[in-house]
Design a protein around this motif. Structure first.
Motif, mmCIF file in Angstrom:
data_model
loop_
_atom_site.group_PDB
_atom_site.id
_atom_site.type_symbol
_atom_site.label_atom_id
_atom_site.label_comp_id
_atom_site.label_asym_id
_atom_site.label_seq_id
_atom_site.Cartn_x
_atom_site.Cartn_y
_atom_site.Cartn_z
ATOM 1 N N GLN A 1 29.248 37.003 45.619
ATOM 2 C CA GLN A 1 28.362 36.670 46.735
ATOM 3 C C GLN A 1 27.289 37.740 46.908
ATOM 4 O OE1 GLN A 1 30.156 36.811 50.675
ATOM 5 N NE2 GLN A 1 29.219 34.864 51.176
ATOM 6 N N ALA A 2 27.703 39.007 46.831
ATOM 7 C CA ALA A 2 26.735 40.101 46.992
ATOM 8 C C ALA A 2 25.716 40.095 45.861
ATOM 9 C CB ALA A 2 27.469 41.439 47.036
ATOM 10 N N SER A 3 26.188 39.820 44.651
ATOM 11 C CA SER A 3 25.292 39.789 43.499
ATOM 12 C C SER A 3 24.291 38.645 43.616
ATOM 13 C CB SER A 3 26.113 39.643 42.212
ATOM 14 O OG SER A 3 25.268 39.513 41.094
ATOM 15 N N LEU A 4 24.804 37.465 43.997
ATOM 16 C CA LEU A 4 23.914 36.310 44.148
ATOM 17 C C LEU A 4 22.898 36.550 45.266
ATOM 18 C CD1 LEU A 4 26.445 33.336 43.805
ATOM 19 C CD2 LEU A 4 24.684 34.026 42.163
ATOM 20 N N PHE A 5 23.369 37.134 46.364
ATOM 21 C CA PHE A 5 22.457 37.380 47.478
ATOM 22 C C PHE A 5 21.391 38.399 47.092
ATOM 23 C CE2 PHE A 5 21.079 39.508 51.354
ATOM 24 C CZ PHE A 5 20.717 38.415 52.135
ATOM 25 N N ALA A 6 21.803 39.448 46.375
ATOM 26 C CA ALA A 6 20.833 40.472 45.972
ATOM 27 C C ALA A 6 19.773 39.879 45.045
ATOM 28 C CB ALA A 6 21.558 41.625 45.271
ATOM 29 N N ARG B 1 44.759 50.623 50.955
ATOM 30 C CA ARG B 1 43.922 51.654 51.591
ATOM 31 C C ARG B 1 42.449 51.475 51.211
ATOM 32 N NH1 ARG B 1 42.490 56.541 49.737
ATOM 33 N NH2 ARG B 1 44.025 56.507 48.062
ATOM 34 N N LEU B 2 42.195 51.109 49.963
ATOM 35 C CA LEU B 2 40.812 50.932 49.514
ATOM 36 C C LEU B 2 40.116 49.792 50.252
ATOM 37 C CD1 LEU B 2 41.180 51.412 45.647
ATOM 38 C CD2 LEU B 2 39.795 52.825 47.178
ATOM 39 N N VAL B 3 40.854 48.703 50.493
ATOM 40 C CA VAL B 3 40.234 47.520 51.108
ATOM 41 C C VAL B 3 40.496 47.444 52.608
ATOM 42 C CG1 VAL B 3 40.361 46.225 48.956
ATOM 43 C CG2 VAL B 3 42.228 46.027 50.597
ATOM 44 N N GLY B 4 41.357 48.330 53.119
ATOM 45 C CA GLY B 4 41.652 48.300 54.548
ATOM 46 C C GLY B 4 42.408 47.061 54.979
ATOM 47 N N HIS B 5 43.346 46.616 54.145
ATOM 48 C CA HIS B 5 44.115 45.407 54.431
ATOM 49 C C HIS B 5 45.287 45.770 55.341
ATOM 50 C CE1 HIS B 5 46.294 41.682 53.912
ATOM 51 N NE2 HIS B 5 45.368 41.201 53.093
ATOM 52 N N THR B 6 45.167 45.468 56.627
ATOM 53 C CA THR B 6 46.141 45.899 57.630
ATOM 54 C C THR B 6 47.532 45.342 57.367
ATOM 55 O OG1 THR B 6 44.365 45.986 59.269
ATOM 56 C CG2 THR B 6 46.625 46.029 60.097
ATOM 57 N N LEU C 1 37.935 39.868 46.688
ATOM 58 C CA LEU C 1 37.040 40.907 46.172
ATOM 59 C C LEU C 1 36.074 40.333 45.144
ATOM 60 C CD1 LEU C 1 39.579 43.845 45.743
ATOM 61 C CD2 LEU C 1 37.639 43.804 47.320
ATOM 62 N N LEU C 2 36.590 39.491 44.249
ATOM 63 C CA LEU C 2 35.722 38.884 43.239
ATOM 64 C C LEU C 2 34.675 37.997 43.888
ATOM 65 C CD1 LEU C 2 38.156 37.883 40.338
ATOM 66 C CD2 LEU C 2 36.551 39.803 40.423
ATOM 67 N N PHE C 3 35.093 37.207 44.894
ATOM 68 C CA PHE C 3 34.146 36.339 45.582
ATOM 69 C C PHE C 3 33.099 37.161 46.313
ATOM 70 C CE2 PHE C 3 32.768 34.031 49.392
ATOM 71 C CZ PHE C 3 32.236 32.892 48.800
ATOM 72 N N SER C 4 33.545 38.231 46.963
ATOM 73 C CA SER C 4 32.621 39.095 47.687
ATOM 74 C C SER C 4 31.610 39.722 46.739
ATOM 75 C CB SER C 4 33.398 40.182 48.432
ATOM 76 O OG SER C 4 32.530 41.067 49.089
ATOM 77 N N GLU D 1 34.366 48.278 43.571
ATOM 78 C CA GLU D 1 34.652 48.217 42.130
ATOM 79 C C GLU D 1 36.009 48.844 41.818
ATOM 80 O OE1 GLU D 1 31.894 49.275 43.439
ATOM 81 O OE2 GLU D 1 30.318 47.903 42.749
ATOM 82 N N GLU D 2 36.308 49.958 42.491
ATOM 83 C CA GLU D 2 37.601 50.613 42.294
ATOM 84 C C GLU D 2 38.741 49.708 42.761
ATOM 85 O OE1 GLU D 2 40.473 53.760 41.589
ATOM 86 O OE2 GLU D 2 38.559 53.082 40.738
ATOM 87 N N ALA D 3 38.535 49.020 43.887
ATOM 88 C CA ALA D 3 39.569 48.121 44.411
ATOM 89 C C ALA D 3 39.815 46.968 43.447
ATOM 90 C CB ALA D 3 39.154 47.594 45.784
#
Length: 315
Positions: free
Chosen positions: A161-166, A37-42, A155-158, A5-7
């Motif tokens: 996706q997490a909301s729909l799966f839950a 740093r929040l998302v770990g995007h190398t 992030l929005l898709f994730s 959410e912060e990201a």
């Protein structure tokens, strides 16, 4: 607020900052660094690291040099290495110099024309330097914007996706619990062992999947002696052994389209055959995991169907 959410919040703010030109380029870099740093995007972290600390001359940053518009002479491998903060300082210094020279000079005598010409040359050089630096800053911000936009959409898709799966998982777990009794306890134990990579769990997982299919068929369409008629199609035998037929009869009774019924039947038929024939030598742990997940999803789709009002589900 969670990390994701912060990201999302930071990415959304940063995109708006760039679009509305609320931040200097160096400030954009710092805020983007927090997001990376929040998302770990190398890749984003690597690019921003070069912009904060300057570019190495060992050829390791060639891709980012191009994307940042920092080439001075690509054939000669010459580029602008300074950090974005130093570049901004040079731009500001150049602008101040131009402002100071705009008033012109009071030149007289034999050297007046030469002095005026040199004065104009200094303005031109300073203007070119400012323009070059501003161009790099603009290219850097554009590159950050493109990468942050990609991160934001991911992030929005994730999150979606997490909301729909839950939501779906809640419905499916409730339906499986009603259909299979203590089966969910077995699912949890087996899924844990499969995640741990326990080979002995393969046959147990496949056996549980087959029992889940059997018990789901018993729940939604108990066996009966009379065949079940599906429109003008051939009658389906729906006895105790015709597990897949009974599931198909249930989907028909729920008013499901033929194409969807056929898809579900093919899926469950393949899964049922694989569960019945699978042994340690035939099914790897990775395959067992996917069979397990596919069974969960397919049964969830069937168990959450609702029969039309007035229907007796073929019974």
């Amino acid at each position: 607020m969670g990390r994701q959410e912060e990201a999302i919040r930071v990415a959304d703010e940063l995109l708006a900052d760039i679009e509305l030109k609320r931040l200097k380029t160096s400030e954009v870099i710092l805020k983007a660094s927090r997001l990376a740093r929040l998302v770990g995007h190398t890749e984003l972290m690597e690019f921003l690291g070069f912009e904060r600390g300057g570019y190495p001359t060992d050829g390791s940053a060639t891709t980012w040099i191009g994307r940042a518009g920092r080439w001075a002479d690509q054939e000669q491998k010459k580029f602008y290495t300074q950090s974005i903060a130093k570049l901004e300082a040079e731009i500001e210094s150049g602008r101040q110099a131009i402002d100071a020279m705009r008033g012109g000079g009071n030149y007289s005598g034999d050297m007046a024309n030469l002095a005026a010409s040199r004065h104009d040359e200094r303005i031109i050089r300073s203007s070119a330097s400012v323009s070059r630096g501003a161009g790099i800053c603009g290219q850097v911000v554009a590159t950050v914007y493109d990468m942050v936009t990609e991160v934001y959409h991911e992030l929005l898709f994730s999150e979606l996706q997490a909301s729909l799966f839950a939501d779906t998982q809640k419905k499916v777990d409730g339906s499986l619990a009603a259909a299979s009794g203590t089966a969910l306890d077995k699912i949890e134990r087996i899924s844990d062992r499969l995640r741990d990579g326990d080979p002995e769990s393969v046959s147990q997982a496949l056996t549980t999947c087959r029992r889940l299919i059997d018990s789901s068929a018993d729940y939604v369409f108990p066996a009966q002696e009379e065949p079940y008629k599906i429109g003008d199609e051939a009658n389906l035998k729906v006895g105790p052994q015709q597990v897949l037929n009974r599931l198909q009869a249930h989907t028909h009774a729920c008013g499901v389209s033929k194409s969807r019924r056929d898809r579900l039947r093919r899926t469950l038929s393949d899964l049922y055959d694989r569960c019945s024939a699978g042994t340690h030598a035939e099914v790897t742990i990775d395959e067992a995991r996917f069979i397990f997940l596919q069974t969960y999803i397919a049964l969830g789709e069937i168990l959450t169907l609702s029969a039309p009002e007035g229907s007796e589900s073929g019974l």
